[in-house]
Design a protein around this motif. Structure first.
Motif, mmCIF file in Angstrom:
data_model
loop_
_atom_site.group_PDB
_atom_site.id
_atom_site.type_symbol
_atom_site.label_atom_id
_atom_site.label_comp_id
_atom_site.label_asym_id
_atom_site.label_seq_id
_atom_site.Cartn_x
_atom_site.Cartn_y
_atom_site.Cartn_z
ATOM 1 N N GLY A 326 0.792 -1.216 0.000
ATOM 2 C CA GLY A 326 0.000 0.000 0.000
ATOM 3 C C GLY A 326 0.828 1.271 0.000
ATOM 4 N N THR A 327 0.139 2.368 -0.214
ATOM 5 C CA THR A 327 0.804 3.677 -0.223
ATOM 6 C C THR A 327 0.909 4.279 1.167
ATOM 7 O OG1 THR A 327 -1.307 4.795 -0.626
ATOM 8 C CG2 THR A 327 -0.037 4.125 -2.550
ATOM 9 N N GLY A 328 0.208 3.720 2.127
ATOM 10 C CA GLY A 328 0.177 4.280 3.480
ATOM 11 C C GLY A 328 -1.084 5.101 3.690
ATOM 12 N N LEU A 329 -1.647 5.050 4.900
ATOM 13 C CA LEU A 329 -2.858 5.800 5.197
ATOM 14 C C LEU A 329 -2.625 7.297 4.988
ATOM 15 C CD1 LEU A 329 -4.196 3.999 8.408
ATOM 16 C CD2 LEU A 329 -5.302 4.112 6.172
ATOM 17 N N GLY A 330 -3.450 7.896 4.157
ATOM 18 C CA GLY A 330 -3.331 9.319 3.886
ATOM 19 C C GLY A 330 -2.438 9.667 2.724
ATOM 20 N N ASN A 331 -1.762 8.698 2.118
ATOM 21 C CA ASN A 331 -0.814 8.984 1.041
ATOM 22 C C ASN A 331 -1.339 8.621 -0.343
ATOM 23 O OD1 ASN A 331 1.252 10.082 2.572
ATOM 24 N ND2 ASN A 331 2.181 8.095 3.006
ATOM 25 N N GLY A 332 -2.474 7.933 -0.431
ATOM 26 C CA GLY A 332 -2.993 7.533 -1.730
ATOM 27 C C GLY A 332 -3.969 8.551 -2.295
ATOM 28 N N VAL A 337 -12.052 7.281 -6.801
ATOM 29 C CA VAL A 337 -13.089 6.266 -7.018
ATOM 30 C C VAL A 337 -14.428 6.827 -6.551
ATOM 31 C CG1 VAL A 337 -13.829 3.906 -6.543
ATOM 32 C CG2 VAL A 337 -11.388 4.474 -6.579
ATOM 33 N N PRO A 338 -15.425 6.910 -7.419
ATOM 34 C CA PRO A 338 -16.748 7.379 -6.972
ATOM 35 C C PRO A 338 -17.309 6.475 -5.879
ATOM 36 C CG PRO A 338 -16.613 7.351 -9.378
ATOM 37 C CD PRO A 338 -15.383 6.647 -8.870
ATOM 38 N N ALA A 339 -18.001 7.093 -4.928
ATOM 39 C CA ALA A 339 -18.613 6.371 -3.803
ATOM 40 C C ALA A 339 -17.573 5.594 -3.013
ATOM 41 C CB ALA A 339 -19.716 5.438 -4.291
ATOM 42 N N ALA A 340 -16.380 6.197 -2.824
ATOM 43 C CA ALA A 340 -15.307 5.501 -2.100
ATOM 44 C C ALA A 340 -15.658 5.280 -0.636
ATOM 45 C CB ALA A 340 -14.006 6.304 -2.205
ATOM 46 N N ALA A 341 -16.483 6.130 -0.055
ATOM 47 C CA ALA A 341 -16.832 5.987 1.362
ATOM 48 C C ALA A 341 -17.943 4.974 1.593
ATOM 49 C CB ALA A 341 -17.253 7.341 1.942
ATOM 50 N N THR A 342 -18.630 4.570 0.535
ATOM 51 C CA THR A 342 -19.767 3.652 0.701
ATOM 52 C C THR A 342 -19.484 2.312 0.026
ATOM 53 O OG1 THR A 342 -20.787 4.727 -1.234
ATOM 54 C CG2 THR A 342 -21.458 5.507 0.939
ATOM 55 N N ASP A 343 -19.809 2.204 -1.259
ATOM 56 C CA ASP A 343 -19.694 0.920 -1.952
ATOM 57 C C ASP A 343 -18.248 0.482 -2.152
ATOM 58 O OD1 ASP A 343 -22.359 1.416 -2.079
ATOM 59 O OD2 ASP A 343 -22.492 1.565 -4.253
ATOM 60 N N PHE A 344 -17.310 1.432 -2.269
ATOM 61 C CA PHE A 344 -15.944 1.106 -2.669
ATOM 62 C C PHE A 344 -14.930 1.384 -1.561
ATOM 63 C CE2 PHE A 344 -18.013 1.195 -6.712
ATOM 64 C CZ PHE A 344 -17.282 0.344 -7.522
ATOM 65 N N ILE A 345 -15.332 1.278 -0.312
ATOM 66 C CA ILE A 345 -14.381 1.549 0.759
ATOM 67 C C ILE A 345 -13.292 0.484 0.825
ATOM 68 C CG2 ILE A 345 -15.567 0.319 2.637
ATOM 69 C CD1 ILE A 345 -14.945 2.835 4.377
ATOM 70 N N THR A 346 -13.578 -0.736 0.379
ATOM 71 C CA THR A 346 -12.531 -1.760 0.346
ATOM 72 C C THR A 346 -11.470 -1.422 -0.699
ATOM 73 O OG1 THR A 346 -13.958 -3.059 -1.130
ATOM 74 C CG2 THR A 346 -13.964 -3.647 1.203
ATOM 75 N N ALA A 347 -11.855 -0.726 -1.776
ATOM 76 C CA ALA A 347 -10.868 -0.276 -2.750
ATOM 77 C C ALA A 347 -9.965 0.788 -2.144
ATOM 78 C CB ALA A 347 -11.566 0.261 -4.001
ATOM 79 N N ALA A 348 -10.538 1.656 -1.310
ATOM 80 C CA ALA A 348 -9.724 2.672 -0.637
ATOM 81 C C ALA A 348 -8.712 2.027 0.299
ATOM 82 C CB ALA A 348 -10.636 3.634 0.131
ATOM 83 N N PHE A 349 -9.141 1.029 1.050
ATOM 84 C CA PHE A 349 -8.203 0.320 1.921
ATOM 85 C C PHE A 349 -7.185 -0.470 1.098
ATOM 86 C CE2 PHE A 349 -11.440 0.872 5.298
ATOM 87 C CZ PHE A 349 -10.607 1.302 6.308
ATOM 88 N N GLY A 350 -7.609 -1.017 -0.033
ATOM 89 C CA GLY A 350 -6.677 -1.753 -0.878
ATOM 90 C C GLY A 350 -5.563 -0.877 -1.409
ATOM 91 N N GLU A 351 -5.869 0.395 -1.699
ATOM 92 C CA GLU A 351 -4.836 1.300 -2.195
ATOM 93 C C GLU A 351 -3.880 1.736 -1.088
ATOM 94 O OE1 GLU A 351 -4.340 5.682 -4.341
ATOM 95 O OE2 GLU A 351 -6.318 4.735 -4.210
ATOM 96 N N GLU A 352 -4.407 2.080 0.078
ATOM 97 C CA GLU A 352 -3.554 2.673 1.113
ATOM 98 C C GLU A 352 -2.952 1.644 2.062
ATOM 99 O OE1 GLU A 352 -5.353 6.049 2.978
ATOM 100 O OE2 GLU A 352 -5.061 7.200 1.135
ATOM 101 N N LEU A 353 -3.561 0.469 2.185
ATOM 102 C CA LEU A 353 -2.986 -0.589 3.020
ATOM 103 C C LEU A 353 -2.435 -1.745 2.203
ATOM 104 C CD1 LEU A 353 -5.545 -0.813 5.976
ATOM 105 C CD2 LEU A 353 -3.432 0.504 5.844
ATOM 106 N N GLY A 354 -2.738 -1.789 0.918
ATOM 107 C CA GLY A 354 -2.206 -2.826 0.057
ATOM 108 C C GLY A 354 -2.857 -4.181 0.281
#
Length: 469
Positions: A326-332, A337-354
């Motif tokens: 991952g890029t690190g929390l806060g670095n990605g 990604v549209p709707a990153a806080a709802t439907d796609f929050i796992t994508a957000a974690f996948g980017e920043e936590l790998g």
């Protein structure tokens, strides 16, 4: 006259209920949440001040209240369920806060979503505590099985009957939208319908276990016994067609098939159910445009990367950017990604936590699901077994649908990640689900004490024996 010597009184020490371990794990979850929040603040070049201590103390206090409710009213409940859910909820709050910072930095006037989610967390934990206190015995729910089933179907039908302005969002009619307030009733329907399924299967077990013809090594049910299966099929297809909600349809129907299989141990029910759902889905694909677009986007999202496939393409890019660590929390850049806080929050974690961080999160969910199944094995009554297994299976199915959708393994459905995604309906409903599971685990792990006599040892359940070892 001689008296017979009395047998010595056997004093069995009380079994540990693991409430202190639960409290310690809650403290550990609080530390991880606070550390994640501090990392986000630092990487976003924001100050880390005394407010962090206030949030940390508030987080621990909120879940401390839930812990006290369990300690007092369900002391033998599984000690891992609440701390793991608290950690998932805390990490979700951190990611929503991180996305909220990006939104305000990019647009200058973006709507903050962190504070409403904190409020819904308070409401959800309050509902959890209320259910733990008010539900003295999970078997009480079996008495209201048909009421729960009817209420669940009404909740499913309401959005379809409302005008689009009050029910539709992103193409799906699954909302009840009021001024300043909105709710997704299907989140509560899944719990109510599971209670109904478990109650009916226990009361009408003979109906489902009656075998008809023997075909290809399977005992097929009699045609007149297929009415419950056909009813669930019609309801799920109706949700798919009229509300344009593929995720809820798949979740409800798959949960029903799992509970039916667990109750009957007949694979023929599953085969018939899958065949019916496949035929209904194929027919709906050729009749309704919105389903056809979903499937075509799944087959080739890069055919229209700036249109219908934009969400899933950006999600795949997020996973690719995150890589292994991952890029690190806060670095990605998960806000792309549209709707990153709802439907796609796992994508957000996948980017920043790998891959490693996302695998850790999925492992937390796996522990909750496994402990739920373990509760189903240990509890003594049939209704509790089916309900606990159904609740745990629903979590597993929902998690598979969510992660499969954002990774393009299956068509995108729009379901939220339990306890992590932004949304009050999902958070509240899943805390109620957790409370019922906690109640069943208390009944499963509680020592069995004989009513009379003081020489017999205290019997224990399989779960308690394992815990002592």
């Amino acid at each position: 006259m001689t008296t017979q010597p009395q047998a010595p009184v056997t004093v069995t020490p009380p079994l540990p209920n693991r409430r202190n371990a639960e409290l310690l794990l809650l403290g550990f979850a609080t530390v991880i949440t606070a550390a994640a929040f501090a990392i986000v603040q630092a990487n976003q070049e924001r100050s880390v001040g005394w407010a962090l201590l206030d949030y940390t103390a508030g987080f621990l206090a909120v879940f401390g209240v839930a812990h006290l409710a369990i300690r007092r009213y369900a002391p033998y409940a599984d000690p891992l369920l609440l701390p793991i859910v608290a950690l998932l909820n805390g990490l979700g709050l951190v990611m929503i806060h991180r996305l909220d910072l990006d939104e305000r930095l990019a647009e200058g006037s973006g709507r903050a979503v962190t504070n409403p989610q904190i409020l819904w967390t308070l409401v959800g934990v309050g509902a959890f505590s209320f259910v733990v206190i008010a539900l003295k015995d999970h078997r009480q729910l079996a008495r209201y099985g048909y009421v729960c089933g009817l209420t669940g179907l009404v909740f499913l039908a309401i959005p379809a009957l409302l005008p689009r302005s009050l029910s539709e969002q992103n193409g799906a009619k699954i909302w009840i939208r009021l001024p300043g307030f909105s709710i997704q009733p299907a989140e509560f329907s899944k719990i109510l319908l599971l209670i109904f399924f478990a109650a009916v299967l226990v009361a009408k077990r003979g109906l489902f276990t009656s075998a008809g013809k023997h075909v290809l090594g399977m005992d097929l049910p009699r045609p007149r016994d297929l009415a419950p299966l056909l009813g669930a099929w019609v309801a799920s297809i109706g949700v798919m067609v009229f509300e344009k909600d593929l995720g809820t349809s798949l979740l409800l129907y798959a949960s029903f098939l799992v509970v039916v299989y667990l109750a009957t141990q007949r694979f023929s029910w599953v085969v018939i159910g899958l065949v019916l759902f496949t035929l209904g889905s194929i027919a709906a694909y050729h009749i309704f445009d919105h389903l056809r677009v979903r499937v075509q986007t799944w087959l080739d999202p890069f055919a229209d990367p700036d249109g219908a496939g934009y969400q899933i393409v950006q999600s795949l890019f997020s996973f690719a950017t995150g890589g292994v660590f991952g890029t690190g929390l806060g670095n990605g850049q998960p806000d792309t990604v549209p709707a990153a806080a709802t439907d796609f929050i796992t994508a957000a974690f996948g980017e920043e936590l790998g891959l490693v961080g996302l695998a850790g999160i999925l492992m937390l969910y796996t522990i909750v699901i496994v402990r739920g199944m373990r509760t189903a094995i240990a509890v003594r009554d049939s209704f509790g077994k089916l309900l606990a297994a159904g609740l745990a299976s629903t979590l597993a199915i929902q998690l598979f649908i969510v992660v499969g959708g954002v990774t393009n393994l299956i068509p995108l459905t729009g379901l939220t990640t339990p306890w992590m995604s932004y949304g009050g309906s999902s958070l509240l409903a899943n805390y109620v689900l957790l409370a019922i599971l906690v109640r069943i685990s208390h009944a499963a792990r509680r020592p069995f004490r004989p009513r009379s006599g003081n020489t017999a040892p205290i019997a224990t359940t399989n779960t308690e024996v394992i815990e002592r070892v």
